[in-house]
Design an enzyme around this catalytic site. Sequence first.
Site, mmCIF file in Angstrom:
data_model
loop_
_atom_site.group_PDB
_atom_site.id
_atom_site.type_symbol
_atom_site.label_atom_id
_atom_site.label_comp_id
_atom_site.label_asym_id
_atom_site.label_seq_id
_atom_site.Cartn_x
_atom_site.Cartn_y
_atom_site.Cartn_z
ATOM 1 C CB CYS A 15 27.747 28.122 9.003
ATOM 2 S SG CYS A 15 26.756 28.783 7.921
ATOM 3 C CB CYS A 18 23.247 30.418 9.956
ATOM 4 S SG CYS A 18 23.070 29.208 8.625
ATOM 5 C CG ASP A 428 44.308 45.506 48.160
ATOM 6 O OD1 ASP A 428 45.193 46.173 48.458
ATOM 7 O OD2 ASP A 428 43.156 45.353 48.687
ATOM 8 C CG ASP A 624 37.915 46.017 47.985
ATOM 9 O OD1 ASP A 624 38.057 46.660 46.780
ATOM 10 O OD2 ASP A 624 37.823 46.597 49.230
ATOM 11 C CG ASP A 628 41.738 47.582 45.210
ATOM 12 O OD1 ASP A 628 42.565 48.399 45.786
ATOM 13 O OD2 ASP A 628 41.478 46.478 45.968
#
Length: 742
Positions: A15, A18, A428, A624, A628
């Site tokens: 869980c 744990c 773009d 790209d 950018d």
Amino acid sequence: MSTKELDLPVVGMHCAGCASAVQRALLKKTEGVQEADVNLATDSVRVRFDPSVVSLDTMAQSVEAFGYQLVLPSVGDDAEDPEAKARRIEVSKQRRALLVGIVFSIPLVILSMGRDAGLYGSWSFQPWVNYLLLLLASPVQFYTGAGYYKGAWRSLTSGSANMDVLVALGSTTAYVYSVAILLLGSGGHVYFETAALILTLIKIGKWLEARAKGRTGEAIRALMNLAPKTATLVEEDGSTKVVPVGMVQEGSVVLVRPGEAFPIDGEIIQGSSSADESALTGESVPVDKEAGSEVFGATVNLTSAVQVRATNVGSDTAMARIIALVRKAQGSKAPIQRIADRISAVFVPVIVAIALVTLAIWWIVGGTLEPALIRMVAVLVIACPCALGLATPTAVMVGMGLGARKGVLFRDAEAVEAAGRIDTILLDKTGTLTRGQPRVTGILPVEGGDETDLLTLAANAQLPSKHPLAQAVVREAKDRDLALHQPEEHTALAGIGVRSVVDGSTIEVGRPEEGDDLPDPIQKAIQQSRERGESVMLVKQDGTLLGLITARDELQADAKRVIERLVALGTEPVMVTGDHERAARAIAEEIGLKRVIAGVLPEGKEAVVREEQAKGKRVAMVGDGINDAPALARADVGIAMGSGTDVALETATITLVGGELHGLPRVVRLSRKMMRTVHENLFWAFAYNVALIPVAAGVLALFPSVPEALRHLHPAMAAGAMAFSSVTVVLNSLRLGRMKVD
């Protein structure tokens, strides 16, 4: 200080509590460990540590002190992923414990419940029968339940409380109460079958869960299995020999026959063929390859034998890097998971308190301990928060594996959650909406000028440039067999053009600026070109205008369809470009884009992202991944149009490996489906606890019309419901693997 990063399997986690305990063991109790990210879905931990300070054995001891086992790599291990290794151990362990539980619980339940139903006559009420029940229950209690006792003890001694505490408390209460009744000779009812059924039913759930969780990593294991284990090495004398792929070095030449997978990344040096790169990009259309073409490991050679010079081998291949990136992303936590983590941290103490209150109320109301004790046990058992810890990581793991198969790489789980909420997508133009390979469409010298001289000067000035428009001019000059040479000086003017010194003259090539004093024929040509969606480059020599060159980038073949699909998904696609308004709008109209932001320099795209975010929009930027970068980093989601060797993940949070535009709807659809699955899982996890804890506490006993089984919920039924909740969550996550993302 040198650091090392490893994925290590962990055995014994059940869980979120744990997972927190393992993380605390490594981060708080082990000097030299800098990061520890535990993934419950894969039963593994990604640990970053200083090997000069701490050893793997020391880390294993720290984890063992908390009740779990860290599986260390052994000499000669192959590339088996940590999930599969941990899963094999966990399934085997759960199966052995379950078999013991089943073997002893079946006769125990038959004897005990048959006696309660009056099926066996007076002999079954003899005192020795209760001792037989004790003998049958004890192996279940102390072998099948051993893991819960160890986990509970170590959890409590480490200052936390996990699921094991609830299971151990519930089953032990029923067992110890029954032993007390037996030893005191009071003749009361014993509940040995209840204690055994709790452990056996929960163990069935754990076994089913471990098996189902093993399927969550199938997508990544399938990718790992694509890579061939051997390669045909070409010797210097031209002979060939088959060697393990690990022996191939950079610079080695390998022979790849039709139908074989490329064992490494490399460059074709002899022959031509086509390749199926669907394993890498998700696209099934074959890609033509010839001498000089790049090929990627684990993709398939289709038509002819080729010789390939290795450029990347082993863990440096595109596929290996993608698998590593996806593995790391699968281990990350989505922000929504923090809710479950915070709840799990206080869940067990709260449930213990509710169980004690239930015991007290029903003891006072009923006047006897026995029924109150059974209700308390039911509360403890039904409340185990296993499903809560599995809700997010299982969905994220399956979804990311599917994305990797389809060429969509998420950097982390936070990117998945953010992508599922986006409503605005900034695109773009060059290299995204267009192919990024424009061609020259027109050359217009000023009156009295020469077209060839104009093209030659422009091409020489732009020869060093990597800009797509510059490369289009250079290609056109080469196609005309013009003599070209490198300029003496070269300066790139971001978003504007270039300035170079060619044969002693200063040549400027760039876009027209507002206010330029241009001849009427040139101005008219600029206007017409922009209306056609063409880019315009003015060419000047020592400040004197020589003429203009126009070029147009071809649209991506599926650009119009992608825009339609993005709109259908409820997002607003917006073109952001440095082109002139008219040229940008011409392209936008062609593909159905309604909104354009034109004339934006590269550094201005980041400002556009901020402006959209200021309007309350959740913004994705698509570019790209290099020019950018600021905008990709600023956006809520940065999507890079990547390739097999340049996945551009430094600034982008999501990469489309094939660089294909139609991957964008995949991102939106997959992210939303993953988050919907997470929400469904969390709903089921919470619903079981919220709805059934009051039932176990006896609230429905106030309503006589309710069926007896619900008014007095037996702890065995509670155990079955708890186990079923975890399996439900895992199976719901596995449905993602069958999702259609196109």
